[in-house]
Write an enzyme that holds these catalytic residues in place. Structure first.
Site, PDB file in Angstrom:
ATOM      1  N   ARG A  96      -3.246  -0.655   5.398  1.00  0.00           N
ATOM      2  CA  ARG A  96      -3.988  -1.731   4.484  1.00  0.00           C
ATOM      3  C   ARG A  96      -2.885  -2.943   4.371  1.00  0.00           C
ATOM      4  NH1 ARG A  96      -5.046   2.311  -0.393  1.00  0.00           N
ATOM      5  NH2 ARG A  96      -3.171   3.125   0.481  1.00  0.00           N
TER       6      ARG A  96
ATOM      7  N   ASP B 119      -7.962   3.925   1.186  1.00  0.00           N
ATOM      8  CA  ASP B 119      -6.948   4.370   2.214  1.00  0.00           C
ATOM      9  C   ASP B 119      -7.757   4.952   3.312  1.00  0.00           C
ATOM     10  OD1 ASP B 119      -5.057   5.424   3.707  1.00  0.00           O
ATOM     11  OD2 ASP B 119      -4.009   6.855   2.178  1.00  0.00           O
TER      12      ASP B 119
ATOM     13  N   CYS C 133       1.009  -1.117  -0.065  1.00  0.00           N
ATOM     14  CA  CYS C 133      -0.123  -0.054   0.024  1.00  0.00           C
ATOM     15  C   CYS C 133       0.778   1.226   0.017  1.00  0.00           C
ATOM     16  CB  CYS C 133      -1.233   0.047   1.074  1.00  0.00           C
ATOM     17  SG  CYS C 133      -0.191  -0.003   2.822  1.00  0.00           S
TER      18      CYS C 133
HETATM   19  P1  4NP Z   1      -1.626   2.982   3.944  1.00  0.00           P
HETATM   20  O1  4NP Z   1      -2.364   4.370   4.559  1.00  0.00           O
HETATM   21  O2  4NP Z   1      -1.179   3.154   2.567  1.00  0.00           O
HETATM   22  O3  4NP Z   1      -2.811   1.885   3.899  1.00  0.00           O
HETATM   23  O4  4NP Z   1      -0.795   2.341   4.986  1.00  0.00           O
HETATM   24  C1  4NP Z   1      -1.602   5.455   4.551  1.00  0.00           C
HETATM   25  C2  4NP Z   1      -0.810   5.837   5.766  1.00  0.00           C
HETATM   26  C3  4NP Z   1      -0.033   6.829   5.719  1.00  0.00           C
HETATM   27  C4  4NP Z   1      -0.128   7.696   4.622  1.00  0.00           C
HETATM   28  C5  4NP Z   1      -0.873   7.465   3.657  1.00  0.00           C
HETATM   29  C6  4NP Z   1      -1.377   6.209   3.668  1.00  0.00           C
HETATM   30  N1  4NP Z   1       0.857   8.860   5.044  1.00  0.00           N
HETATM   31  O5  4NP Z   1       0.569   9.956   3.899  1.00  0.00           O
HETATM   32  O6  4NP Z   1       1.305   9.364   5.975  1.00  0.00           O
END
Ligand code: 4NP
Length: 154
Positions: A14, A125, A8
């Site tokens: 995720r 997300d 992800c």
């Molecule tokens: P992930 O969610 O891709 O599902 O781990 C996110 C976690 C952090 C960030 C973006 C998406 N961020 O921009 O810090």
């Protein structure tokens, strides 16, 4: 031996959740020796961190303990893993950009393509949303990982 890498953006919501769901399903099926499962992020901003505390607490309510520490996707991953599974269009497009060769590019697929009961074209997300987003992510991942395992066992 099947080697699966879930990917992800941040590797704190995720994909570590997908890793946790797949690890449990594989364990329940007695297939731990047949699988290697990991997760990684397109970006390395959260490197070394445990999964987001909200993701971990929603996971814990369903009995999952997420112990993975965030790490970025590396070029070697494309050679080391058999399946590289992205959560949304952006992850998949970034993975295609980073794949070192057309052969390795063929390993990229989309998490929701393995869903059997739920209809979705991406795992959204949950980072900037509320509790229902985290629950929906786990619902989708439980369905998709079960579908993935069934497909691999055929
Ligand atoms: P992930 O969610 O891709 O599902 O781990 C996110 C976690 C952090 C960030 C973006 C998406 N961020 O921009 O810090």
């Amino acid at each position: 031996m099947k080697k699966i890498l879930f990917v992800c953006l941040g590797n704190i919501c995720r994909s570590p959740m997908a890793e946790g769901v797949m690890l449990r399903l594989v364990k329940e099926a007695g297939l731990e020796k047949e699988f290697e499962i990991d997760s990684a992020g397109i970006m390395g901003y959260h490197e070394g961190e445990l999964a987001d505390s909200r993701m971990r607490s929603h996971a814990a309510r369903r009995g999952y303990e997420l112990v993975h520490r965030s790490r970025p996707v590396r070029t070697e991953d494309f050679y080391a893993y058999d399946l590289i599974i992205g959560m949304d269009d952006r992850n998949i497009s970034d993975l295609h950009d980073r794949a070192p060769s057309p052969e390795e590019e063929k390993k990229i697929s989309r998490m929701t393509d393995y869903c059997v009961n739920m209809l979705a074209d991406h795992v959204p997300d949950p980072y900037y949303g509320g509790a229902s987003g985290f629950e929906y992510v786990i619902d989708l991942l439980e369905d998709a990982c079960a579908g993935l395992l069934a497909q691999l066992q055929k």
